[in-house]
Design a protein around this motif. Structure first.
Motif, mmCIF file in Angstrom:
data_model
loop_
_atom_site.group_PDB
_atom_site.id
_atom_site.type_symbol
_atom_site.label_atom_id
_atom_site.label_comp_id
_atom_site.label_asym_id
_atom_site.label_seq_id
_atom_site.Cartn_x
_atom_site.Cartn_y
_atom_site.Cartn_z
ATOM 1 N N GLY A 177 -5.791 -2.485 -11.901
ATOM 2 C CA GLY A 177 -5.812 -1.296 -11.070
ATOM 3 C C GLY A 177 -4.480 -0.599 -10.922
ATOM 4 N N CYS A 178 -3.518 -0.949 -11.765
ATOM 5 C CA CYS A 178 -2.210 -0.293 -11.686
ATOM 6 C C CYS A 178 -2.279 1.120 -12.259
ATOM 7 N N THR A 179 -1.436 1.984 -11.734
ATOM 8 C CA THR A 179 -1.330 3.353 -12.233
ATOM 9 C C THR A 179 0.027 3.628 -12.870
ATOM 10 N N SER B 183 0.799 -1.230 0.000
ATOM 11 C CA SER B 183 0.000 0.000 0.000
ATOM 12 C C SER B 183 0.827 1.274 0.000
ATOM 13 N N ASP C 288 -0.211 -0.897 -6.769
ATOM 14 C CA ASP C 288 -0.702 -0.278 -8.006
ATOM 15 C C ASP C 288 0.407 -0.094 -9.038
ATOM 16 N N LYS C 289 1.443 -0.960 -8.974
ATOM 17 C CA LYS C 289 2.598 -0.820 -9.858
ATOM 18 C C LYS C 289 2.851 -2.115 -10.620
ATOM 19 N N LYS D 29 -3.676 -2.116 -16.340
ATOM 20 C CA LYS D 29 -4.795 -1.212 -16.054
ATOM 21 C C LYS D 29 -5.989 -1.986 -15.498
ATOM 22 N N ARG E 33 -2.715 5.910 -15.892
ATOM 23 C CA ARG E 33 -4.042 6.332 -15.423
ATOM 24 C C ARG E 33 -4.938 6.866 -16.544
#
Length: 368
Positions: free
Chosen positions: A279-281, A18, A245-246, A276, A150
């Motif tokens: 949920g990765c940014t 997180s 998120d990576k 994506k 994103r």
């Protein structure tokens, strides 16, 4: 504040996943990948019920001298601008390093090169910055391309270099397909990885390493293998790692055949879409050379990754806390020479084996 050594694994994992600076190389699962040669401990800093920092420490026995080195890949995980927390963490880790008879503590944090505040904090704590490296001299790449994923897919595609967009669409038109691979696909992936290593002059890890990496990371959701196929044949593949998120593009391989249908471009695009969906940014294309002269043999890799319009990112590099100056000096001189010699011999043996196999194949063909 207090330090927790080898504490609650779930708490540690939750913090790493997180945190904005959380990294796959700081997970306990990554420690399991490396446990053939590295032991490990992990620490957390707790303050009033909250975890403020964590650090995975890989410990390796050095040959002959009976001492250890300690390495924290892309660690520590914390706000390295918070000097109070950072000082407490490093002070406690230094105590551990001495207990393990380490000659040094090495870190290479996920911090950009222009962050002078973090650099000063580390130097104030006794770290020494290694010499600058433009290519792949360090353990982790110093230069990478990172893409903010994103924006929606149409915007991402529109921002790619025109040649990159063309090659992605060419692969689709030519009938290249991409599928997610399984453990059973690893031998085929490794075979083309060997081809890639010989073509591009780098040493490839054995199949057993990729199998262990898959076993340690895949079920946890940290690893995915994608394969590109053309006319029923696997022509390229990539392994990506995920944490929070990576997403990191770790390994890529391509056959010498059918490179004209551009499977590598489509693979990257499909894995960006996959990231994506998860949920990765951020999508990290990993290492490139910092020497962007077109005459550099690594320039083609730079040009390929640059086409996806990521941010060219330089990290602050490796920082060493020297705990035994004499042994550290010997290590600094001996290791690069050993690695260079090992790489040269390994590539020579692989090429000799390939030449023998080719000769036997040609001879057999002549008798038919």
């Amino acid at each position: 504040m207090r330090v927790i050594i080898n504490g609650d694994k779930n708490l540690y994992t939750k913090f790493v996943e997180s945190h904005p600076k959380g990294h796959i190389l700081q997970t306990l699962e990554w420690a399991a990948v490396k446990d053939d040669n590295w032991g490990h401990i992990y620490v957390m800093v707790e303050d009033q019920g909250d975890i403020k920092a964590s650090m995975l420490l890989l410990i390796r026995k050095l040959p002959i001298i009976g001492k250890n080195m300690i390495y924290s890949p892309r660690g520590p995980v914390c706000d390295m601008h918070d000097k109070t927390v950072l000082t407490f963490l490093i002070t406690e880790v230094k105590k551990l390093a001495k207990q393990y008879n380490a000659i040094m503590l090495k870190i290479d944090p996920d911090i950009k090169a222009d962050d002078s505040e973090v650099i000063k904090n580390l130097k104030d704590l006794g770290f020494m910055r290694n010499e600058e490296a433009l290519n792949f001299e360090g353990i982790q790449p110093r230069f990478v391309f990172r893409l903010d994923i994103r924006p929606d897919l149409d915007e991402l595609m529109a921002n790619f270099h025109s040649k990159t967009r063309y090659n992605i669409r060419l692969a689709e038109r030519k009938g290249v397909t991409v599928r997610m691979g399984t453990r059973q696909d690893l031998p085929a992936f490794h075979q083309i990885m060997e081809v890639t290593g010989l073509r591009d002059n780098f040493v490839v890890r054995p199949l057993s390493y990729f199998e262990k990496m898959y076993d340690c990371l895949h079920d946890r959701g940290y690893l995915e293998l994608a394969l590109a196929e053309y006319q029923g044949q696997i022509v390229s593949g990539i392994i990506c790692l995920f944490c929070g998120d990576k997403c990191w593009y770790l390994y890529g391989a391509s056959s010498n055949e059918h490179r004209n249908v551009m499977p590598n471009y489509l693979l990257q695009w499909e894995m960006i879409k996959r990231a994506k969906e998860r949920g990765c940014t951020m999508y990290d294309f990993r290492g490139v050379s910092g020497d962007i002269n077109p005459d550099n043999p690594l320039y083609g890799l730079y040009r390929f990754k640059k086409g996806f319009n990521g941010e060219f990112t330089e990290f602050i590099g490796e920082f060493d806390m020297v705990l035994s100056p004499m042994w550290y000096s010997i290590w600094q001189k001996a290791v690069p020479a050993f690695r260079k010699a090992r790489r040269k011999v390994t590539l020579m043996l692989k090429r000799s084996k390939e030449d023998v196999e080719k000769h036997e194949h040609d001879a057999a063909g002549g008798m038919e």
